[in-house]
Write an enzyme that holds these catalytic residues in place. Structure first.
Site, PDB file in Angstrom:
ATOM      1  N   ASP A  96       0.836  -1.212   0.000  1.00  0.00           N
ATOM      2  CA  ASP A  96       0.000   0.000   0.000  1.00  0.00           C
ATOM      3  C   ASP A  96       0.873   1.266   0.000  1.00  0.00           C
ATOM      4  O   ASP A  96       1.866   1.335   0.731  1.00  0.00           O
ATOM      5  CB  ASP A  96      -0.869  -0.033   1.268  1.00  0.00           C
ATOM      6  N   GLU A 105      14.164 -15.765   0.869  1.00  0.00           N
ATOM      7  CA  GLU A 105      14.366 -16.843   1.859  1.00  0.00           C
ATOM      8  C   GLU A 105      13.415 -18.001   1.600  1.00  0.00           C
ATOM      9  O   GLU A 105      13.517 -19.057   2.212  1.00  0.00           O
ATOM     10  CB  GLU A 105      14.102 -16.305   3.286  1.00  0.00           C
TER      11      GLU A 105
HETATM   12  C1  NOJ Z   1      -4.462   2.909  -0.960  1.00  0.00           C
HETATM   13  C2  NOJ Z   1      -5.624   2.004  -0.741  1.00  0.00           C
HETATM   14  O1  NOJ Z   1      -5.919   1.348  -1.939  1.00  0.00           O
HETATM   15  C3  NOJ Z   1      -6.769   2.854  -0.244  1.00  0.00           C
HETATM   16  O2  NOJ Z   1      -7.959   2.126  -0.185  1.00  0.00           O
HETATM   17  C4  NOJ Z   1      -6.397   3.426   1.098  1.00  0.00           C
HETATM   18  O3  NOJ Z   1      -7.399   4.332   1.509  1.00  0.00           O
HETATM   19  C5  NOJ Z   1      -5.071   4.169   1.042  1.00  0.00           C
HETATM   20  N1  NOJ Z   1      -4.065   3.475   0.308  1.00  0.00           N
HETATM   21  C6  NOJ Z   1      -4.531   4.408   2.435  1.00  0.00           C
HETATM   22  O4  NOJ Z   1      -4.098   3.219   3.008  1.00  0.00           O
END
Ligand code: NOJ
Length: 551
Positions: A214, A265
């Site tokens: 993310d 790993e």
């Molecule tokens: C990207 C994610 O896809 C989204 O849903 C989220 O709100 C933001 N990152 C923050 O984590």
């Protein structure tokens, strides 16, 4: 049903089909209206019938759901409302048995404010080691009443929130690029590094095959003071250079080189895909073989249904990925964007935020056109070399749920933007499994987001076994793709007609899409699959056909 056994091929991901599960909206097994892990396990046969290589689960960790689970309170556990670690193990075993690998979502930029580290930080003094795991600063102004910088939050307005000391007086401020319930980690702190390595090993040891990372481009920040100004977030016209204040800094890559060592790993090595909202030339850096290996390419998701846009995006991204030794990825829908069947049913470039704000009343969606184009774009995408990421429900041709009553919205975007942006709930509505019954078979209880009445027509039970349904199209296309694809080569073929994209892959496999106005003749070839019926043997607008040309 027999399933392909999982191989140890270290390159299995290069041309994979990966299906995103938004766990809280996939299938509920216990009637609380929230999808869960056992719900996923109960649908393994369905997932196998789609001919997928992997599923990716959006966060299922303990969370107060301030941002749909992207506010993680504990990185190495399952939200008790969604199940237990034992349920998770059972799900992984069942998926693996069915020949499907598993990705989990890693959220390293920020935790939940309920994470024990953040709670400890709040209870600790300014300057303490506990506060140093996050980004706490004194405010500006005479009494620290102003935020430390002008940095905006993705969910608006400021990226800083002030704390309150134990005696009730106002305290320091902390940074959150997203909601206030999502404090950013300080990636200059070695403890943060160590903890994420532990998390990667924890899930890898449980059999997880890959990670979706993310906001991969945001972890490192220039925290030297006075803070540099950051008036806008992502300016795609202004390529980042690696020295931005908040995004895509060159030193973020050191983190992923460290993660790669953990991936190696395992046998086969664990894989990863970066979510990095940066221009294509910088995005591929995250996909280098000694880093994450792949990065989401959102260009098709952002594009109009337009031949020249598609052609440029495809050509550029395949070439760019190759320069870094990776393969491109393709995405048309995900949990953050208006579903592509809806987008293509509205005029190109239409303001989708405004449209959602009007509960979809501002302009009627052309559903026939939207679905036809969505099916055509999907078939084109599935013929491309590289990995395709599919979002749950697109295989049913689901449209955006535009009219969710505002008092039922969950996305923090709604409140934080003072009711000027409805946010992303419309693509996160629970799946319809049956045409009737409670919650269209999603749950024995009331679904946590309301499902539109029209879902009955799109339910799995309404499409299962029906030739020509979107579900059957996905099944057949994904099965054929698995059989047909070999090398990562492709070649554009010229067409005398405008608005046509025609390309070939190895062994005589060809894909041809008509983006234009008039139906066009097909070359002499065997027709393998068509996204919509041909008209008098011609390829109509908004249609893709797969062909096999004997050599
Ligand atoms: C990207 C994610 O896809 C989204 O849903 C989220 O709100 C933001 N990152 C923050 O984590």
């Amino acid at each position: 049903m027999t399933h392909p056994a999982l191989s140890d091929d270290p390159n299995w991901w290069r041309q994979a089909a990966i299906y995103q599960i938004y766990p809280r909206s996939f299938k509920d097994s216990d009637g609380d209206g929230l999808g869960d892990i056992r719900g996923i396990t109960s649908k393994v046969d369905y997932l196998a019938s789609l001919n997928l290589d992997a599923v990716w689960l959006s966060p299922f960790y303990p969370s107060a759901l301030a941002d749909g689970g992207y506010d993680v309170a504990h990185y190495r556990d399952v939200d008790p409302r969604l199940g237990t670690l034992a349920d998770f193990d059972e799900m992984v075993a069942a998926l693996h048995e069915a020949g499907i690998r598993v990705f989990v979502d890693i959220v390293p930029n920020h935790s939940s404010n309920l994470h024990e580290w953040f709670q400890e930080a709040l209870a600790s003094e300014p300057g303490s080691p506990a506060r140093d795991r996050y980004i706490f600063r004194d405010g500006l102004g005479e009494n620290g009443e102003l935020p430390p910088s002008d940095w905006p939050s993705h969910f608006a307005p400021s990226a800083w929130t002030r704390t309150t000391n134990s005696d009730g007086t106002p305290g320091q401020w902390y940074l959150h690029l997203f909601a206030p319930e999502q404090p950013d980690f300080n990636w200059d702190n070695p403890e943060v590094h160590e903890d994420f390595l532990k998390t990667l090993r924890f899930w890898s040891d449980r059999g997880v095959d890959g990670f979706r990372v993310d906001v991969a481009h945001a972890l490192k920040k220039d925290l030297s003071e006075p803070f540099r100004s950051k008036p806008v977030f992502i300016d795609f016209d202004n390529p980042l250079t690696g020295d931005d204040v908040l995004f895509d800094r060159n030193d973020v890559h050191d983190i992923y080189r460290q993660w790669r060592k953990v991936f190696e790993e395992y046998t086969p090595p664990r894989v990863a895909v970066a979510e990095a909202w940066v221009r294509a030339e910088r995005r591929v850096l995250y996909a280098r073989p000694d880093e994450l290996g792949q990065a989401f390419n959102f260009d098709l998701l952002l594009a109009d249904f337009d031949a020249s846009q598609f052609k440029r995006i495809i050509t550029d991204n395949i070439a760019l990925a190759k320069t870094e030794g990776s393969s491109s990825t393709w995405v048309l829908s995900n949990h953050d964007r208006v579903r592509h069947a809806t987008k293509y049913g509205l005029p190109a470039g239409y303001d989708l935020r405004e449209w959602l704000l009007s509960n979809g009343t501002k302009l009627e969606v052309n559903y026939v056109q939207g679905l036809a184009r969505a099916r055509a774009a999907t078939l084109l995408m599935l013929a491309l070399p590289g990995s395709c990421y599919l979002y749950q429900g697109e295989e049913l041709g689901l449209f955006e749920a535009a009219d969710i009553p505002v008092d039922q919205l969950q996305d923090p975007i709604w409140e934080r933007n003072h009711h000027t942006d409805k946010g992303r709930d419309g693509c996160r509505v629970p799946l319809p499994w049956t045409a009737d019954g409670m919650s269209f078979g999603f749950s024995d209880g009331v679904a946590h987001l309301p499902q539109p009445e029209t879902f009955a027509d799109f339910a799995v039970s309404s499409q299962d076994g029906h030739e020509g349904s979107t579900l059957e199209l996905y099944r057949v296309a994904l099965g054929l793709r698995r059989e047909l694809q070999s090398t990562e080569d492709y070649e554009w073929l010229e067409s005398p007609h405008s608005g046509i994209l025609h390309f070939s892959r190895a062994n005589g496999w060809q894909s041809m899409t008509n983006f234009g106005g008039t139906a066009v003749p097909l070359p002499e070839a065997q027709i393998l699959l068509s996204s919509s019926p041909l008209v008098d043997g011609l390829l109509p607008e908004g249609t893709t056909v797969w062909l096999k040309v004997e050599r």
